[in-house]
Write a protein that holds these residues in place. Structure first.
Motif, PDB file in Angstrom:
ATOM      1  N   CYS A 102      88.147  55.672   7.176  1.00  0.00           N
ATOM      2  CA  CYS A 102      88.420  54.688   8.217  1.00  0.00           C
ATOM      3  C   CYS A 102      88.510  53.309   7.558  1.00  0.00           C
ATOM      4  O   CYS A 102      87.626  52.930   6.785  1.00  0.00           O
ATOM      5  CB  CYS A 102      87.308  54.712   9.257  1.00  0.00           C
ATOM      6  SG  CYS A 102      87.436  53.408  10.497  1.00  0.00           S
ATOM      7  N   GLU A 109      85.548  62.036   7.437  1.00  0.00           N
ATOM      8  CA  GLU A 109      85.356  63.081   8.442  1.00  0.00           C
ATOM      9  C   GLU A 109      84.283  64.111   8.070  1.00  0.00           C
ATOM     10  O   GLU A 109      83.906  64.930   8.897  1.00  0.00           O
ATOM     11  CB  GLU A 109      86.678  63.768   8.743  1.00  0.00           C
ATOM     12  CG  GLU A 109      87.348  64.387   7.546  1.00  0.00           C
ATOM     13  CD  GLU A 109      88.817  64.644   7.786  1.00  0.00           C
ATOM     14  OE1 GLU A 109      89.247  64.713   8.948  1.00  0.00           O
ATOM     15  OE2 GLU A 109      89.554  64.782   6.799  1.00  0.00           O
ATOM     16  N   ASP A 115      80.122  57.712  17.764  1.00  0.00           N
ATOM     17  CA  ASP A 115      80.831  56.556  18.311  1.00  0.00           C
ATOM     18  C   ASP A 115      79.925  55.859  19.322  1.00  0.00           C
ATOM     19  O   ASP A 115      78.772  56.250  19.509  1.00  0.00           O
ATOM     20  CB  ASP A 115      82.192  56.964  18.893  1.00  0.00           C
ATOM     21  CG  ASP A 115      82.087  57.927  20.071  1.00  0.00           C
ATOM     22  OD1 ASP A 115      81.023  58.006  20.722  1.00  0.00           O
ATOM     23  OD2 ASP A 115      83.099  58.606  20.353  1.00  0.00           O
ATOM     24  N   ASN A 119      79.212  60.259  21.146  1.00  0.00           N
ATOM     25  CA  ASN A 119      79.910  61.464  20.695  1.00  0.00           C
ATOM     26  C   ASN A 119      80.122  61.412  19.190  1.00  0.00           C
ATOM     27  O   ASN A 119      80.070  60.345  18.585  1.00  0.00           O
ATOM     28  CB  ASN A 119      81.274  61.586  21.383  1.00  0.00           C
ATOM     29  CG  ASN A 119      81.154  61.636  22.890  1.00  0.00           C
ATOM     30  OD1 ASN A 119      80.288  62.324  23.424  1.00  0.00           O
ATOM     31  ND2 ASN A 119      81.998  60.900  23.576  1.00  0.00           N
ATOM     32  N   ASP A 120      80.397  62.568  18.585  1.00  0.00           N
ATOM     33  CA  ASP A 120      80.742  62.588  17.165  1.00  0.00           C
ATOM     34  C   ASP A 120      82.001  61.762  16.954  1.00  0.00           C
ATOM     35  O   ASP A 120      82.966  61.881  17.717  1.00  0.00           O
ATOM     36  CB  ASP A 120      81.009  64.018  16.682  1.00  0.00           C
ATOM     37  CG  ASP A 120      79.747  64.848  16.572  1.00  0.00           C
ATOM     38  OD1 ASP A 120      78.670  64.252  16.365  1.00  0.00           O
ATOM     39  OD2 ASP A 120      79.830  66.084  16.685  1.00  0.00           O
ATOM     40  N   ASN A 122      85.501  60.662  15.480  1.00  0.00           N
ATOM     41  CA  ASN A 122      86.696  61.403  15.124  1.00  0.00           C
ATOM     42  C   ASN A 122      87.770  60.389  14.793  1.00  0.00           C
ATOM     43  O   ASN A 122      87.543  59.185  14.870  1.00  0.00           O
ATOM     44  CB  ASN A 122      87.115  62.301  16.296  1.00  0.00           C
ATOM     45  CG  ASN A 122      87.839  63.532  15.831  1.00  0.00           C
ATOM     46  OD1 ASN A 122      88.477  63.527  14.793  1.00  0.00           O
ATOM     47  ND2 ASN A 122      87.730  64.595  16.610  1.00  0.00           N
ATOM     48  N   TRP A 123      88.954  60.856  14.448  1.00  0.00           N
ATOM     49  CA  TRP A 123      90.045  59.932  14.155  1.00  0.00           C
ATOM     50  C   TRP A 123      90.675  59.450  15.450  1.00  0.00           C
ATOM     51  O   TRP A 123      90.860  60.227  16.384  1.00  0.00           O
ATOM     52  CB  TRP A 123      91.091  60.597  13.270  1.00  0.00           C
ATOM     53  CG  TRP A 123      90.535  60.919  11.923  1.00  0.00           C
ATOM     54  CD1 TRP A 123      90.237  62.146  11.426  1.00  0.00           C
ATOM     55  CD2 TRP A 123      90.159  59.980  10.910  1.00  0.00           C
ATOM     56  NE1 TRP A 123      89.695  62.025  10.174  1.00  0.00           N
ATOM     57  CE2 TRP A 123      89.636  60.714   9.836  1.00  0.00           C
ATOM     58  CE3 TRP A 123      90.196  58.596  10.813  1.00  0.00           C
ATOM     59  CZ2 TRP A 123      89.162  60.119   8.674  1.00  0.00           C
ATOM     60  CZ3 TRP A 123      89.721  57.994   9.668  1.00  0.00           C
ATOM     61  CH2 TRP A 123      89.223  58.742   8.604  1.00  0.00           C
ATOM     62  N   CYS A 131      88.526  55.219  12.951  1.00  0.00           N
ATOM     63  CA  CYS A 131      87.734  56.243  13.632  1.00  0.00           C
ATOM     64  C   CYS A 131      87.543  55.796  15.088  1.00  0.00           C
ATOM     65  O   CYS A 131      87.826  54.649  15.440  1.00  0.00           O
ATOM     66  CB  CYS A 131      86.389  56.433  12.934  1.00  0.00           C
ATOM     67  SG  CYS A 131      85.257  55.027  13.050  1.00  0.00           S
ATOM     68  N   THR A 132      87.056  56.705  15.918  1.00  0.00           N
ATOM     69  CA  THR A 132      86.879  56.371  17.337  1.00  0.00           C
ATOM     70  C   THR A 132      85.811  55.292  17.534  1.00  0.00           C
ATOM     71  O   THR A 132      85.898  54.498  18.467  1.00  0.00           O
ATOM     72  CB  THR A 132      86.500  57.633  18.147  1.00  0.00           C
ATOM     73  OG1 THR A 132      85.405  58.302  17.507  1.00  0.00           O
ATOM     74  CG2 THR A 132      87.685  58.577  18.256  1.00  0.00           C
TER      75      THR A 132
END
Length: 153
Positions: A102, A109, A115, A119-120, A122-123, A131-132
């Motif tokens: 990121c 990853e 985030d 949540n986990d 992610n992209w 990343c999110t």
């Protein structure tokens, strides 16, 4: 006259090249993502006041441009997470073998990161460079700036 296809059209739809990240940029992004200063990062590693400068200098050197460390001595109990393996990949491998990171926080990853919604990470679907977590932070900053602009008007 016959038209000749351009080289770019023969290559087809290609993914744009990723920005090359250096090992010192990676360490700096990870520290900033944790919200820590150099002094805060170094504090757990010195006991005697005369060691403070040396320990802080070590952490500054991890982020110093064009300085690649072959050994990183502080691996256990780091005050913020950065992967030693990712660091060595960035330092020693050609750019096409670097992991995807990121550009906002240096997350990869294979690392656990959550985030802002819990949540986990992610992209991002909107910006594949982020990343999110960084996408959500950017959206929050944008909405905060918009509110400030509305209140100023």
């Amino acid at each position: 006259m016959r038209s000749v296809p351009s080289l770019l059209s023969m290559l087809g739809d290609q993914e744009p090249p990723r920005r090359v990240m250096t090992p010192w940029q990676y360490v700096r992004l990870r520290r900033r993502a944790a919200g820590l200063s150099i002094a805060q990062v170094a504090a757990p590693f010195w006991v005697r006041p005369e060691h403070q400068h040396d320990v802080e200098q070590y952490f500054r050197n991890l982020e110093a441009e064009n300085l690649r460390h072959q050994r990183i001595y502080i691996t256990e109990g780091k005050p913020y997470f950065f992967s030693i393996d990712v660091y060595h990949q960035l330092a020693n491998l050609p750019a096409h073998q670097h992991p995807r990171l990121c550009t906002g926080c240096g997350w990869d990853e294979h690392s656990v990161q959550y985030d802002h919604n819990g949540n986990d990470a992610n992209w991002s679907a909107d910006d594949p460079q982020l990343c999110t977590r960084c996408e959500q932070a950017r959206a929050w900053e944008d909405s905060r700036a918009a509110k400030a602009t509305r209140h100023a008007a």
